[in-house]
Scaffold this motif. Sequence first.
Motif, short mmCIF file in Angstrom:
data_model
loop_
_atom_site.label_atom_id
_atom_site.label_comp_id
_atom_site.label_asym_id
_atom_site.label_seq_id
_atom_site.Cartn_x
_atom_site.Cartn_y
_atom_site.Cartn_z
N LYS A 157 0.95 -1.24 0.01
CA LYS A 157 0.19 -0.02 0.39
C LYS A 157 0.87 1.23 0.18
N ASN A 160 1.71 1.97 -3.27
CA ASN A 160 0.41 2.47 -4.50
C ASN A 160 0.77 4.01 -5.52
N LYS A 161 1.55 4.97 -4.95
CA LYS A 161 1.38 5.78 -5.44
C LYS A 161 2.42 6.30 -6.77
N ARG A 163 2.24 3.20 -9.13
CA ARG A 163 1.90 2.51 -10.30
C ARG A 163 1.65 3.62 -11.32
N GLN A 166 -2.13 6.61 -12.50
CA GLN A 166 -2.52 7.60 -11.64
C GLN A 166 -2.79 8.81 -13.31
N PRO A 191 -6.53 -5.23 -6.94
CA PRO A 191 -6.41 -4.26 -6.25
C PRO A 191 -5.93 -3.01 -7.30
N TYR A 192 -4.82 -2.87 -8.82
CA TYR A 192 -4.44 -2.61 -8.96
C TYR A 192 -5.54 -2.64 -10.64
N GLN A 194 -8.66 -1.97 -10.33
CA GLN A 194 -9.71 -1.02 -9.81
C GLN A 194 -9.57 0.26 -9.52
N GLN A 195 -8.31 0.26 -9.18
CA GLN A 195 -7.85 1.67 -8.74
C GLN A 195 -7.17 2.39 -10.62
N MET A 196 -7.21 1.16 -11.53
CA MET A 196 -7.03 1.31 -13.09
C MET A 196 -8.34 1.93 -13.48
N GLU A 198 -10.84 3.20 -11.50
CA GLU A 198 -11.53 4.55 -11.07
C GLU A 198 -10.95 5.29 -11.71
N VAL A 199 -9.63 5.55 -12.21
CA VAL A 199 -8.75 6.58 -12.73
C VAL A 199 -9.78 7.03 -14.02
#
Length: 245
Positions: A157, A160-161, A163, A166, A191-192, A194-196, A198-199
């Motif tokens: 975690k 994560n910044k 990645r 972003q 988890p990545y 899901q971040q993708m 969202e971004v």
Amino acid sequence: MSSSDPTTPPADATTEVAEAGPAHPRAIRSYVMRAGRTTEGQARALTELGPRFVLPYTAQPMDFAATFGRQAPVVLEIGFGMGDATAKIAQALPGTDFIGCEVHEPGVGALLKHIGEMGLNNLRLVRHDAVEVLEHMIAPNSLAGVHIFFPDPWHKKKHNKRRLIQAPFVAKLLTRVAPGGYLHCATDWEPYAQQMLEVLGANPELVNTASGFADKPAYRPLTKFENRGLRLGHGVWDLVFRKKA
């Protein structure tokens, strides 16, 4: 490819945040330098095919038509790892030209070997940071698409910044994608993924081609590592977004 692949050196489609003090804001790089051994065959490909297929980094936008000798859609791939999938995609889509960015020498050599063995002419490589390639070698609104497959997930975690996917990087990327062009990402780390989602979903210039994650497009081949993971019940998530026309 993801750093979880035990059979190949980790890909360099990752982001490294440079350490800096308050007066020097952190800068995103598209890679992390990793150790790796270049084989004799890869070294020979670098020597014999590099002058033709590896483009020198320059501070001026390239002329795609002059580079490939024709007018065709151009897709940029960031961090192609060892290049297996890149070569197969270029072979499957002969009407499209591809530019692959990778800093890892064994990966560049491996893809050059594929280019020679498969007789590919619609693929060129740049061994340089993709962020600088985007800024200086790619003209605005000139790309038909961008591929980012299995970038380093930075599992912890606190990392994560680092990645690649972003909001600031995506905004930079979209200045080079033509209206109607696409961005295709894939990851094996949920988890990545899901971040993708969202971004990319939060960017007003992008439209998701699916209701969430996309089915794997036919042009993206399954890797040996991916096939093994799927047999073990591991997931892979594709995301395909288009830039609004």
